[in-house]
Design a protein around this motif. Sequence first.
Motif, PDB file in Angstrom:
ATOM      1  N   ILE A 175       0.839  -1.207   0.000  1.00  0.00           N
ATOM      2  CA  ILE A 175       0.000   0.000   0.000  1.00  0.00           C
ATOM      3  C   ILE A 175       0.873   1.256   0.000  1.00  0.00           C
ATOM      4  N   ALA A 176       1.904   1.267   0.842  1.00  0.00           N
ATOM      5  CA  ALA A 176       2.813   2.423   0.908  1.00  0.00           C
ATOM      6  C   ALA A 176       3.526   2.627  -0.428  1.00  0.00           C
ATOM      7  N   ALA A 177       3.930   1.527  -1.058  1.00  0.00           N
ATOM      8  CA  ALA A 177       4.601   1.623  -2.361  1.00  0.00           C
ATOM      9  C   ALA A 177       3.663   2.183  -3.424  1.00  0.00           C
ATOM     10  N   LEU A 178       2.423   1.743  -3.405  1.00  0.00           N
ATOM     11  CA  LEU A 178       1.440   2.219  -4.390  1.00  0.00           C
ATOM     12  C   LEU A 178       1.139   3.703  -4.198  1.00  0.00           C
ATOM     13  N   ILE A 179       1.183   4.175  -2.971  1.00  0.00           N
ATOM     14  CA  ILE A 179       0.983   5.610  -2.717  1.00  0.00           C
ATOM     15  C   ILE A 179       2.072   6.417  -3.404  1.00  0.00           C
ATOM     16  N   VAL A 180       3.308   5.929  -3.308  1.00  0.00           N
ATOM     17  CA  VAL A 180       4.432   6.603  -3.957  1.00  0.00           C
ATOM     18  C   VAL A 180       4.316   6.516  -5.478  1.00  0.00           C
ATOM     19  N   ILE A 181       3.956   5.341  -5.969  1.00  0.00           N
ATOM     20  CA  ILE A 181       3.896   5.108  -7.414  1.00  0.00           C
ATOM     21  C   ILE A 181       2.772   5.897  -8.071  1.00  0.00           C
ATOM     22  N   ILE A 182       1.590   5.808  -7.503  1.00  0.00           N
ATOM     23  CA  ILE A 182       0.414   6.459  -8.097  1.00  0.00           C
ATOM     24  C   ILE A 182       0.331   7.924  -7.677  1.00  0.00           C
ATOM     25  N   GLY A 183       0.491   8.169  -6.381  1.00  0.00           N
ATOM     26  CA  GLY A 183       0.396   9.541  -5.895  1.00  0.00           C
ATOM     27  C   GLY A 183       1.561  10.413  -6.321  1.00  0.00           C
ATOM     28  N   GLY A 184       2.768   9.836  -6.326  1.00  0.00           N
ATOM     29  CA  GLY A 184       3.953  10.615  -6.683  1.00  0.00           C
ATOM     30  C   GLY A 184       4.410  10.441  -8.110  1.00  0.00           C
ATOM     31  N   ASP A 185       3.743   9.554  -8.858  1.00  0.00           N
ATOM     32  CA  ASP A 185       4.112   9.261 -10.252  1.00  0.00           C
ATOM     33  C   ASP A 185       5.586   8.865 -10.358  1.00  0.00           C
TER      34      ASP A 185
ATOM     35  N   ARG B 206       7.947   5.731 -10.946  1.00  0.00           N
ATOM     36  CA  ARG B 206       7.911   4.343 -11.393  1.00  0.00           C
ATOM     37  C   ARG B 206       9.030   4.051 -12.383  1.00  0.00           C
ATOM     38  N   ILE B 207       9.330   2.765 -12.549  1.00  0.00           N
ATOM     39  CA  ILE B 207      10.332   2.305 -13.513  1.00  0.00           C
ATOM     40  C   ILE B 207       9.600   2.025 -14.817  1.00  0.00           C
ATOM     41  N   GLU B 208       9.786   2.894 -15.806  1.00  0.00           N
ATOM     42  CA  GLU B 208       9.006   2.796 -17.041  1.00  0.00           C
ATOM     43  C   GLU B 208       9.807   2.301 -18.232  1.00  0.00           C
ATOM     44  N   ILE B 209      11.139   2.439 -18.187  1.00  0.00           N
ATOM     45  CA  ILE B 209      11.959   2.103 -19.345  1.00  0.00           C
ATOM     46  C   ILE B 209      13.336   1.633 -18.893  1.00  0.00           C
ATOM     47  N   LEU B 210      13.851   0.616 -19.546  1.00  0.00           N
ATOM     48  CA  LEU B 210      15.182   0.077 -19.243  1.00  0.00           C
ATOM     49  C   LEU B 210      15.915  -0.231 -20.545  1.00  0.00           C
ATOM     50  N   THR B 211      17.233  -0.334 -20.447  1.00  0.00           N
ATOM     51  CA  THR B 211      18.021  -0.753 -21.592  1.00  0.00           C
ATOM     52  C   THR B 211      17.674  -2.193 -21.951  1.00  0.00           C
ATOM     53  N   ASN B 212      17.543  -2.471 -23.226  1.00  0.00           N
ATOM     54  CA  ASN B 212      17.229  -3.826 -23.695  1.00  0.00           C
ATOM     55  C   ASN B 212      18.453  -4.720 -23.534  1.00  0.00           C
ATOM     56  N   PRO B 213      18.373  -5.774 -22.720  1.00  0.00           N
ATOM     57  CA  PRO B 213      19.538  -6.654 -22.533  1.00  0.00           C
ATOM     58  C   PRO B 213      19.852  -7.503 -23.762  1.00  0.00           C
ATOM     59  N   ASN B 214      18.931  -7.563 -24.713  1.00  0.00           N
ATOM     60  CA  ASN B 214      19.132  -8.324 -25.945  1.00  0.00           C
ATOM     61  C   ASN B 214      19.910  -7.472 -26.952  1.00  0.00           C
ATOM     62  N   PHE B 215      21.205  -7.751 -27.076  1.00  0.00           N
ATOM     63  CA  PHE B 215      22.064  -6.949 -27.948  1.00  0.00           C
ATOM     64  C   PHE B 215      21.713  -7.119 -29.429  1.00  0.00           C
TER      65      PHE B 215
ATOM     66  N   ILE C 252       3.990  -0.368 -12.894  1.00  0.00           N
ATOM     67  CA  ILE C 252       3.505  -0.285 -11.513  1.00  0.00           C
ATOM     68  C   ILE C 252       3.886  -1.536 -10.723  1.00  0.00           C
ATOM     69  N   VAL C 253       3.702  -2.705 -11.342  1.00  0.00           N
ATOM     70  CA  VAL C 253       4.045  -3.968 -10.669  1.00  0.00           C
ATOM     71  C   VAL C 253       5.545  -4.034 -10.398  1.00  0.00           C
ATOM     72  N   LEU C 254       6.357  -3.710 -11.409  1.00  0.00           N
ATOM     73  CA  LEU C 254       7.815  -3.771 -11.269  1.00  0.00           C
ATOM     74  C   LEU C 254       8.307  -2.819 -10.176  1.00  0.00           C
TER      75      LEU C 254
ATOM     76  N   VAL D  37       7.397  -4.126  -6.689  1.00  0.00           N
ATOM     77  CA  VAL D  37       8.316  -5.204  -6.296  1.00  0.00           C
ATOM     78  C   VAL D  37       9.649  -4.617  -5.848  1.00  0.00           C
ATOM     79  N   TRP D  38      10.167  -3.644  -6.589  1.00  0.00           N
ATOM     80  CA  TRP D  38      11.448  -3.016  -6.254  1.00  0.00           C
ATOM     81  C   TRP D  38      11.402  -2.369  -4.869  1.00  0.00           C
ATOM     82  N   ILE D  39      10.380  -1.556  -4.621  1.00  0.00           N
ATOM     83  CA  ILE D  39      10.294  -0.829  -3.350  1.00  0.00           C
ATOM     84  C   ILE D  39      10.106  -1.784  -2.175  1.00  0.00           C
ATOM     85  N   VAL D  40       9.211  -2.749  -2.322  1.00  0.00           N
ATOM     86  CA  VAL D  40       8.952  -3.704  -1.239  1.00  0.00           C
ATOM     87  C   VAL D  40      10.177  -4.571  -0.979  1.00  0.00           C
ATOM     88  N   PHE D  41      10.845  -4.983  -2.050  1.00  0.00           N
ATOM     89  CA  PHE D  41      12.013  -5.855  -1.887  1.00  0.00           C
ATOM     90  C   PHE D  41      13.151  -5.129  -1.173  1.00  0.00           C
TER      91      PHE D  41
END
Length: 358
Positions: free
Chosen positions: A111-121, A123-132, A147-149, A152-156
């Motif tokens: 719940i705390a993580a979702l407050i940060v993600i949704i309320g504070g916008d 989130r991890i939206e883009i990453l480098t493609n590991p497939n060269f 949002i899911v990723l 998981v990051w914040i809770v972990f």
Amino acid sequence: MTRHEIVLLIAAFVVAFIFSFASTPLVKQWAFRLKAIDIPKDNRRMHKKPIPRLGGLAIILGFTVAVLCFFGKPTRELIATLIGAGIIGLMGVVDDIKALDAKPKFLIQIIAALIVIIGGDIRIEILTNPNFFSDQPYLIFPEWFAIVLTTVWIVFITNAVNFIDGLDGLAAGVSAIMSVSLVFIAVRVGEYPVAILGTSLMGACFGFLPYNFNPAKIFMGDTGSTFLGFLLATMSIQGAFKSYAIISFAVPLLILGLPLFDAVFAMLRRILKGQNPMTADRGHLHHRLIDMGFSQKQTVFILYAISGVLGITAVVLAESNALRAILILLCVLVFILIESVLLSNSNSEEREDTDEKD
């Protein structure tokens, strides 16, 4: 970043340090009154006598006062971060006084993580493609997956910092070191909001350490460790750090590398044994170093050094020199490994001499 902002960062560190340092004795008295005491009842605990918990309240106070004094105009990200961290801190207080089950704690963290993600916008939206071999250089996530990723990051990371809180001064010191790395990169790119959060957290940790370093007079408890983990996880993916996630997620991974590594292997170890991954055991990195013959202080300093090396590597990598970062990491880790072996052999010889005299 302007000279005025640099002065404010220094002031935030000093204020956080003073409030954390001054309030810790008061928190210690409250802990005794509330019977928030850590009693050594199993072999995971390194202390031999009951020690009060709730020390994290002093860290929260120092951090909050400094942020409110020096952050400037409140932003959407700040408000969401403080609300989420406040929920985590409150959960920690209840847990330190009356132990909570893992499931409600896990739900509250989500719940705390979702407050940060949704309320504070945030989130991890883009990453480098590991497939060269792919024509697409980046992986752009749909909103639901981002949002899911991020959850998981914040809770972990929240739980990972909690996992390493097993020796006097370890979690507070490592968190301070990780904050230094975050602040350094934030200052380099002119990201004042992240820098002020990191500086305030760093000052609060250093203010608490004199009471928490071996032999500890008070523990931070889950109040402090989960609060620190939540803030570090949130800071590592907001502001300028979003751009580093685009280049490579290695920067926040390196900064938070020590608790992350320990938590991953702890959970894998428990799963392979057929246990609940959240089951407490005596197999963490600091336990293994103690079992090798190191003292508490030696173990803590070794882990400080490893965390520092990872932080320096992250800073160098953020300067877009990946090869130099890898070389620094390898060289210093080899040095730490050799030094650790020598210290371990020295401790073994001392114990053998003592046994012979007995």
